[in-house]
Design an enzyme around this catalytic site. Structure first.
Site, PDB file in Angstrom:
ATOM      1  N   HIS A   1       0.816  -1.213   0.000  1.00 56.35           N
ATOM      2  CA  HIS A   1       0.000   0.000   0.000  1.00 56.35           C
ATOM      3  C   HIS A   1       0.852   1.266   0.000  1.00 56.35           C
ATOM      4  CE1 HIS A   1       0.034  -0.036   4.578  1.00 56.35           C
ATOM      5  NE2 HIS A   1      -0.025   1.271   4.397  1.00 56.35           N
TER       6      HIS A   1
ATOM      7  N   ASP B   1       1.106  -7.627   2.204  1.00 54.29           N
ATOM      8  CA  ASP B   1       1.265  -6.188   1.986  1.00 54.29           C
ATOM      9  C   ASP B   1       2.730  -5.766   1.888  1.00 54.29           C
ATOM     10  OD1 ASP B   1       0.849  -3.488   1.772  1.00 54.29           O
ATOM     11  OD2 ASP B   1      -0.543  -3.349   3.452  1.00 54.29           O
TER      12      ASP B   1
ATOM     13  N   SER C   1       3.947   2.469   8.234  1.00 54.85           N
ATOM     14  CA  SER C   1       3.671   1.442   7.234  1.00 54.85           C
ATOM     15  C   SER C   1       4.946   1.095   6.487  1.00 54.85           C
ATOM     16  CB  SER C   1       2.633   1.940   6.238  1.00 54.85           C
ATOM     17  OG  SER C   1       1.375   1.929   6.830  1.00 54.85           O
TER      18      SER C   1
END
Ligand code: ARG
Length: 720
Positions: free
Chosen positions: A90, A226, A655
């Protein structure tokens, strides 16, 4: 839209539980090291942070789209001696989208470079390495005085900061940023080396990298692969350089070994990275303001925007690709705010905050000197939020509503040209460069722009403004639109799109071939854009007016809390600077009688499979590998772990952050928080709050077995 919606994430500060806190690496030896050793860290303090020797900090990268960033949208980590970098899917999503088309659909199919030549350069992606950080509080605070106005104070701080930045930049060699900590009670300086040639190396299909989509987002149990892969390049002499064919892969100071040994409950885990923003010292006034005023408007406006975009995206893959990245990011913020509001209510965050404020007030009232110093803190905060209550809704409706459609925000980029065209007699050369830049920017703009979708956004968001903003607060130009089209905003939008040069690339190109100020001044979208901008700025004026009170109030409140708890170790709120958080691999109990285990498996991917739902499609190749249990060295006992949980304290910006075991080896990549603790940015919840990580075994399995990209596996330092 003009302002971004930033993702946000209290605690009672009496005792800080071990896993709460995003710590500054320079203080780890003094504040946390013993604790970390007890929990399972085997490395020396010097091996984790050192400015003279290579250490873990040298493998941690801040990702930005700017060549001189002041913050980072995500974190990455270096995993090979040739500059290979891991981050989340992402985090790479926008880049992957930019390289995608219906013909080369890397979002759908994934992308794997089989050699350096196949790696894809990116115009706006940079990798920042922290060279060093230092405490510059004493070069700022003593030069300020308590009697200064807030305005004078902030301009003095700005001046001092920029001098401190300048003096450490070595003539532009380094990007230097001074940031405020503890609400302006402390200041630190960060010196970075920024690499501007960062290339895309690998990404799994979205059916792996974004598996579970927005349904599973912010939730556990999770089965998302991810991750995506990039490489940092530099000039042949090792210095940072913009993209060039001559550039070579960076030889980093340090890279992380990758463990595929797997995780067990209670294992030590530390996470390094660039958490963006937390509000752990937010008062009950701030929490109520978010809950009752800030969040609801954004949730409504984004909800509408997403609904309109989705309809068109589902109907056409080309449009789907165009809006994929913007949609994912808005959907992420939207669900975040819904979860945060829910968490604040369920976890009684307002009451927790009030308790702290009551203790503070009691302590303060015990002596005159304290009253003198801190007596106004909470009043200032209360007053600031009260003022904002009256202005916030209109401001958000301007920003995300009236300014939301591209046809209204994009013309802003032409305002400089308009002025230059008006002054063309005095300065005939001026427009040339502006026109060249606009032509360049136009290509990117129209690449991800579908006029029919934007026309629906214009109609939908303007109708919403009419419905939700009381007529007496609506600006004149808006009432005129309502009257002229008798409340039919579809008709209004159709006419704007029919007449404006901004609705269509050919019309805009034609305009730029022979630009005239008059043409812009008569364009309906251009005129409207100007009026909306004026209204937006006016609505922000009221909001800014309260900032002085809020800044002063919060600064005093936090200073007071620190004085009140002299033995407590405070940690600063996240502010997009390098932090380390430590904790362990743990399960949790999300509700009465419900237990969530700390790992998920590939068979869970299969359990969730739903061929009728685009969010839960399992790629054919992955199914085959599952059916034959062909997991190679990455599986154990016929099972393959996909994701796991830790107790680490992280937030947005973390992230892609490396999850590192006690030996300093990469065991996973942090990629999300969990639904039961979505108020965690405002109040950490030790029992409930977890970090969701993708396991390195799943990452390597996808690279190796699914994609066959053994070229990348060979570069890694794998610990079996
Ligand atoms: N919640 C994650 C974060 O804020 C982003 C996950 C992206 N996935 C998605 N389905 N939109 O870091």
């Amino acid at each position: 839209m003009i302002l971004g919606v930033c993702l946000l994430w209290t605690s009672t500060w009496a005792v800080t539980p071990p896993d709460e806190g995003m710590w500054l690496p320079i203080f780890v030896e003094r504040l946390n090291y013993t604790d970390m050793q007890e929990m399972g860290l085997k490395l020396s303090a010097d091996e984790i942070y050192s400015i003279n020797n290579s250490s873990i900090k040298d493998a941690i990268v801040g990702l930005s789209s700017s060549a001189s960033p002041s913050g980072y949208f995500c974190t990455g980590e270096i995993v090979s001696n040739q500059g290979l970098l891991f981050t989340n899917h992402h985090c790479g999503y926008d880049i992957i989208q930019q390289h995608s088309s219906v013909e080369y659909d890397y979002l759908k199919d994934g992308f794997w470079a089989r050699s350096l030549e196949e790696e894809l350069p990116n115009e706006a992606l940079t990798a920042s390495f922290l060279i060093r950080m230092d405490d510059v509080t004493d070069s700022i605070i003593p030069l300020l005085s308590d009697t200064m106005s807030e305005g004078a104070r902030s301009s003095k701080v700005r001046e001092l900061r920029s001098n401190l930045e300048e003096s450490a930049s070595e003539d532009g060699k380094y990007n230097v940023v001074v940031k405020s900590f503890f609400e302006g009670n402390e200041y630190y300086r960060f010196v970075y080396q920024v690499y501007t040639d960062v290339r895309l190396v690998g990404a799994p299909p979205s059916d792996i990298g974004k598996y579970g989509g927005d349904t599973d987002n912010w939730m556990w149990p999770r089965h998302t692969g991810d991750f995506s892969i990039f490489r940092v390049y530099c000039a042949p002499d090792g210095s940072p350089a913009d993209y060039s064919e001559e550039n070579v892969p960076l030889t980093p100071k340090y890279h992380l070994p990758v463990s595929i040994k797997g995780v067990e409950k209670d294992d030590f885990a530390m996470i390094w990275g660039y958490p963006g923003s937390t509000q752990r010292y937010m008062t009950s006034y701030g929490v109520k303001f978010s809950l009752n005023h800030f969040n609801p408007s954004i949730i409504d406006l984004l909800g509408k925007t997403l609904e309109i975009m989705k309809e068109d995206m589902d109907a056409d893959r080309e449009v789907d690709i165009m809006y994929a990245s913007e949609y994912a990011s808005l959907a992420n913020s939207w669900k975040y705010l819904i979860g945060q509001s829910r968490g604040v209510k369920r976890l009684d965050v307002v009451d927790k905050k009030k308790k702290i404020e009551d203790e503070f007030t009691q302590w303060m009232n015990q002596n005159e000197e304290r009253k003198e110093k801190y007596g106004e803190a909470l009043n200032l905060i209360k007053k600031g939020y009260e003022q904002n209550e009256g202005t916030i809704k209109l401001m958000l409706y301007y920003n995300l509503g009236l300014m939301g459609p591209g046809i209204i925000s994009y013309p802003q980029e032409f305002s400089q040209l308009e002025k230059q065209l008006e002054d063309i007699k005095e300065n005939p050369e001026a427009p040339e460069r502006t026109i060249a830049l606009l032509k360049e920017g136009m290509v990117d703009h129209f690449k991800d722009y579908n006029p029919p979708t934007d026309q629906k956004l214009l109609a939908g968001l303007y109708a919403m403004f009419a419905r939700d903003i009381p007529v007496e607060q609506q600006p004149e130009f808006f009432k005129e639109i309502t009257n002229k089209y008798k409340g039919d905003y579809n008709k209004f939008a159709a006419e704007v799109f029919d007449k404006s040069i901004f609705a269509n690339e050919d019309r805009l190109n034609e305009f730029l071939e022979n630009p005239k100020a008059k043409k812009l001044q008569k364009d309906p979208a251009y005129i409207l854009s100007g009026k909306v901008m004026e209204g937006l700025l006016a609505s922000m004026g009221g909001y800014r007016g309260s900032q002085g009170d809020l800044n002063q109030g919060n600064r005093l409140f936090v200073a007071g809390l620190m004085e009140m708890n002299p033995d407590k170790v405070f940690y600063p709120d996240a502010n997009s600077t390098m932090r380390l958080s430590y904790g362990s691999v743990e399960d949790y109990f999300p509700a009465d009688a419900v237990h969530y285990d700390y790992v998920t498996h590939l068979y869970g991917v299969m359990e969730k499979e739903d061929p009728t739902n685009p969010e839960f499609i399992v790629p054919e190749k992955l199914k085959q590998l599952y059916e034959t249990r062909d997991y190679g060295r990455y599986g154990k006992d016929g099972k393959l772990v996909t994701c796991f949980l830790t107790t680490n304290d992280i937030t947005g910006g973390n992230s892609g952050s490396p999850v590192i075991n006690g030996n300093g080896e990469l065991i996973g990549l942090a990629f999300d928080g969990n639904w039961e603790a979505m108020s965690g940015d405002i109040a950490f919840e030790p029992e409930l709050q977890r970090t969701i990580c993708v396991d390195t075994r799943y990452v390597l399995f996808i690279i190796d077995k699914f994609a066959g990209a053994t070229n990348l596996i060979d570069e890694l330092t794998i610990i079996e």
